[in-house]
Write an enzyme that holds these catalytic residues in place. Sequence first.
Site, PDB file in Angstrom:
ATOM      1  N   LYS A 108      -5.262  -5.824  16.899  1.00 28.21           N
ATOM      2  CA  LYS A 108      -5.728  -7.017  17.625  1.00 28.21           C
ATOM      3  C   LYS A 108      -7.237  -7.194  17.529  1.00 28.21           C
ATOM      4  O   LYS A 108      -7.741  -8.286  17.735  1.00 28.21           O
ATOM      5  CB  LYS A 108      -5.242  -7.022  19.071  1.00 28.21           C
ATOM      6  CG  LYS A 108      -5.739  -5.908  19.953  1.00 28.21           C
ATOM      7  CD  LYS A 108      -5.128  -6.074  21.344  1.00 28.21           C
ATOM      8  CE  LYS A 108      -5.457  -4.925  22.269  1.00 28.21           C
ATOM      9  NZ  LYS A 108      -4.960  -3.616  21.771  1.00 28.21           N
ATOM     10  N   CYS A 149      13.314  15.543  -0.757  1.00 35.59           N
ATOM     11  CA  CYS A 149      12.219  15.601  -1.728  1.00 35.59           C
ATOM     12  C   CYS A 149      12.246  16.935  -2.480  1.00 35.59           C
ATOM     13  O   CYS A 149      12.005  16.972  -3.685  1.00 35.59           O
ATOM     14  CB  CYS A 149      10.875  15.377  -1.039  1.00 35.59           C
ATOM     15  SG  CYS A 149      10.606  13.639  -0.593  1.00 35.59           S
ATOM     16  N   HIS A 200      -8.785  -6.538  14.668  1.00 35.24           N
ATOM     17  CA  HIS A 200      -9.078  -6.696  13.234  1.00 35.24           C
ATOM     18  C   HIS A 200      -9.395  -8.162  12.981  1.00 35.24           C
ATOM     19  O   HIS A 200      -8.706  -9.054  13.470  1.00 35.24           O
ATOM     20  CB  HIS A 200      -7.863  -6.271  12.411  1.00 35.24           C
ATOM     21  CG  HIS A 200      -8.167  -6.086  10.949  1.00 35.24           C
ATOM     22  ND1 HIS A 200      -8.431  -7.139  10.104  1.00 35.24           N
ATOM     23  CD2 HIS A 200      -8.260  -4.970  10.193  1.00 35.24           C
ATOM     24  CE1 HIS A 200      -8.669  -6.661   8.880  1.00 35.24           C
ATOM     25  NE2 HIS A 200      -8.575  -5.348   8.913  1.00 35.24           N
ATOM     26  N   CYS A 255      10.290  16.699   2.690  1.00 35.48           N
ATOM     27  CA  CYS A 255      11.615  16.954   3.274  1.00 35.48           C
ATOM     28  C   CYS A 255      12.541  17.646   2.263  1.00 35.48           C
ATOM     29  O   CYS A 255      12.182  17.844   1.102  1.00 35.48           O
ATOM     30  CB  CYS A 255      12.218  15.638   3.752  1.00 35.48           C
ATOM     31  SG  CYS A 255      12.800  14.604   2.401  1.00 35.48           S
ATOM     32  N   GLU A 269       0.818  -1.228   0.000  1.00 36.80           N
ATOM     33  CA  GLU A 269       0.000   0.000   0.000  1.00 36.80           C
ATOM     34  C   GLU A 269       0.847   1.270   0.000  1.00 36.80           C
ATOM     35  O   GLU A 269       0.744   2.100   0.914  1.00 36.80           O
ATOM     36  CB  GLU A 269      -0.964   0.003   1.189  1.00 36.80           C
ATOM     37  CG  GLU A 269      -1.995  -1.092   1.111  1.00 36.80           C
ATOM     38  CD  GLU A 269      -3.079  -0.981   2.175  1.00 36.80           C
ATOM     39  OE1 GLU A 269      -2.858  -0.302   3.193  1.00 36.80           O
ATOM     40  OE2 GLU A 269      -4.146  -1.586   1.988  1.00 36.80           O
ATOM     41  N   GLU A 283      -6.464  -8.254  -0.254  1.00 34.96           N
ATOM     42  CA  GLU A 283      -6.908  -8.195   1.140  1.00 34.96           C
ATOM     43  C   GLU A 283      -8.377  -7.821   1.206  1.00 34.96           C
ATOM     44  O   GLU A 283      -8.852  -6.984   0.444  1.00 34.96           O
ATOM     45  CB  GLU A 283      -6.155  -7.107   1.919  1.00 34.96           C
ATOM     46  CG  GLU A 283      -4.712  -7.363   2.196  1.00 34.96           C
ATOM     47  CD  GLU A 283      -4.110  -6.211   3.011  1.00 34.96           C
ATOM     48  OE1 GLU A 283      -4.854  -5.496   3.714  1.00 34.96           O
ATOM     49  OE2 GLU A 283      -2.898  -6.016   2.912  1.00 34.96           O
TER      50      GLU A 283
HETATM   51  C1  GLA Z   1      -4.189  -2.595   5.050  1.00 32.21           C
HETATM   52  C2  GLA Z   1      -2.836  -3.232   5.215  1.00 32.21           C
HETATM   53  C3  GLA Z   1      -2.829  -4.402   6.142  1.00 32.21           C
HETATM   54  C4  GLA Z   1      -3.726  -4.197   7.313  1.00 32.21           C
HETATM   55  C5  GLA Z   1      -5.115  -3.872   6.822  1.00 32.21           C
HETATM   56  C6  GLA Z   1      -6.108  -3.708   7.940  1.00 32.21           C
HETATM   57  O1  GLA Z   1      -4.855  -2.977   3.939  1.00 32.21           O
HETATM   58  O2  GLA Z   1      -2.252  -3.591   4.004  1.00 32.21           O
HETATM   59  O3  GLA Z   1      -1.505  -4.601   6.579  1.00 32.21           O
HETATM   60  O4  GLA Z   1      -3.250  -3.179   8.112  1.00 32.21           O
HETATM   61  O5  GLA Z   1      -5.061  -2.664   6.123  1.00 32.21           O
HETATM   62  O6  GLA Z   1      -7.382  -3.433   7.448  1.00 32.21           O
HETATM   63 ZN    ZN Z   2      11.168  13.217   1.578  1.00 33.24          ZN
END
Ligand code: GLA
Ligand code: ZN
Length: 686
Positions: free
Chosen positions: A356, A160, A358, A157, A150, A307
């Site tokens: 925890k 950058c 999730h 900074c 992600e 995910e």
């Molecule tokens: C993101 C991250 C995961 C986790 C989920 C929780 O998508 O990639 O590591 O933190 O969120 O929803």
């Molecule tokens: Zn930077």
Amino acid sequence: MINAKLPKLFYGGDYNPDQWPKEVWDEDMRLFKLAGIDVATVGVFSWAKLQPDELTYDLAWLDEVLAKLHDNGLYACLATATAAVPAWLAKRCPDVLRVDFEGRQRAFGFRHNFCPHSPSDRHYARLLASKLAERYQDHPALLVWHVNNEYGGVCYCQTCARAFRVWLKRRYGSLDAVNEAWNSSFWGHTFYDWDEIVVPNALSEYLSPTRTAFQGMSLDYARFNSDGLLECYLNEYEVLKAATPSIPITTTLMGTYQPLDYFKWAKHLDVVSWDNYPAFDTPMSQVALRHDLMRGLKDGQPFMLMEQTPSQQNWQPYNSLKRPGVMRLWSYQAVARGADTVMFFQLRRSRGACEKFHGAVIEHAGHENTRVFRECAGLGRELKALGETLLDARTEAQAAIVFDWENWWAIEYSSGPSIDLKYLNEVQQYYDAFYQQNLPVDMIGVETDLSKYQLVIAPVLYLVKPGYAKKLESFVSAGGTFVTTFFSGIVDERDLVTLGGYPGELRALLGIWAEEIDALLPTMKNRIVMKEALGPLKGEYACGLLCDLIHSEGADVLAVYGNDFYQGMPALTRHRFGQGEAWYVASSPDAAFLNGLVTHLCAQKEIVPLLPTPPGVEVTQRVKDGQAYTFVLNHGDGLARLQLGNRAMTDLLSGNVASGLVDLPAKGVMILSAVTDPQTQSPRST
Ligand code: GLA
Ligand code: ZN
């Protein structure tokens, strides 16, 4: 196929054995097999575990995990582990730390915490990726590379800032061209030396997080930041590709995530993957749009649902459980719209820290006797039974909605005409008209080839990239129908207004010009009054947000405004151009109008609903080797009665053959394919 090693819809998710004592690992394997899980994404945040200091790498535990997965018949979606820099690296090389929008240098903490242009981060990230590639290139369990995680956020900074100047030199060639692009003679901003350029943030050009004084500069910074993070990805991609040319490489995207230009990114992903986290009350059409957009990034190529939560999140304000059947239903929604994997975050629920609470396949109870586990195992069985059937099946739409990140940024940096103008909302409203009628539509970028489409809609095409107006003209000349809306054709890619009257470069195509743009308060409405009935469009409709005051220059005026001093001026126009038509919707209409318009335009092009259904039932289709698979998803809370017609259809999930009137229970799913007569190969009717 994403990877022929596993010729089925991948099933699994994030697995973090490094957060658990080894005694638990064997139990994990038992439970994974029980749930039909065949893929584990490992190592996503494991940098600190894999590299305890600058010189030491400890891959022994990962060796053991991969061996265990392999021994148990599972595959690894192997992460490069660079999504959270280790504390020792932050201490040793503080340039890895980001500076935030307010100009504060961050301390070590959190995750996704590296400066995209930090030389230290790039150096150590690449090294780690190459260690992993070297060690596991021939590992039989290696299925997919998962680079970082992600990518996102922005850094301001000094590293950058320097990189931004280099990026600008490359884009513009000269400081004069930068001054021109940013219209820097405004407010005395003329730059005479590259070093005078500072990053646009709260300390410089911003009045508030959303109000910049220099749109052109902010737009370039958004491009620069997206490109910088993409370079981080490519930095790792290169070493992985060199070591394992045949293993697909991806990084996780986030649907309609604003800061990254995913169409640009997707060119460098072997397969698109994304993380789907709707809230309890997110409309299903929003989720559908995101899936379609992720599919559109690579021209319809199947993507990975990397995910989703099996039950609940932890980071929403209210983390409601997915009700019984919903996890399965939403998993099939992803498949219905082009996913060839169903994966979760995560497989075993964390014991401590912020995730925890999730959801996970294995909950804190630690055994298989839970509702969530049973539902996951049920889905695992179904996906196994589906085998290869749906892999690589494509969606065939004749209509498309254009989505462009740079346009999104530019619209929302704009100071005026209205703070309520949100690109995504406008796009969503057009999308909804297709969604509600089960009309297939692709989400496409400005580089997508238009020749396979009959109907193309570009809501709020404010920023017109070089050559795009011509591309649209060719599409329409050849017989296509094009629709755009108010606040379109306003600026070029520098956010400089195209002079001579809006919609600038689109003016010839649309046969209109816009003289003024009125912004309505949220409480104000105008009316779109149809001059005569047009398919289902008749009478009048509400509109609001913005009203363009337009004049026809050859376009037919189909509807006019009903109120205000511009009452009687055109609100809907159609311009015949070559063999096709170009439509202009001068305001933001209500849903009834958009439904009617989309119905009418589709009917003209003989684009028909896949299946008429009651509200709340979603229908999509994927096609493979000439065989169509129709997904029917009942999002409603009650039984849905459907008319399938007289063709005999097999439901791939239940094995039942159905035709005529069929009842689909609440949250139920069917995947229908026509039963063919073995003699004639043609569909059989009942
Ligand atoms: C993101 C991250 C995961 C986790 C989920 C929780 O998508 O990639 O590591 O933190 O969120 O929803
Ligand atoms: Zn930077």
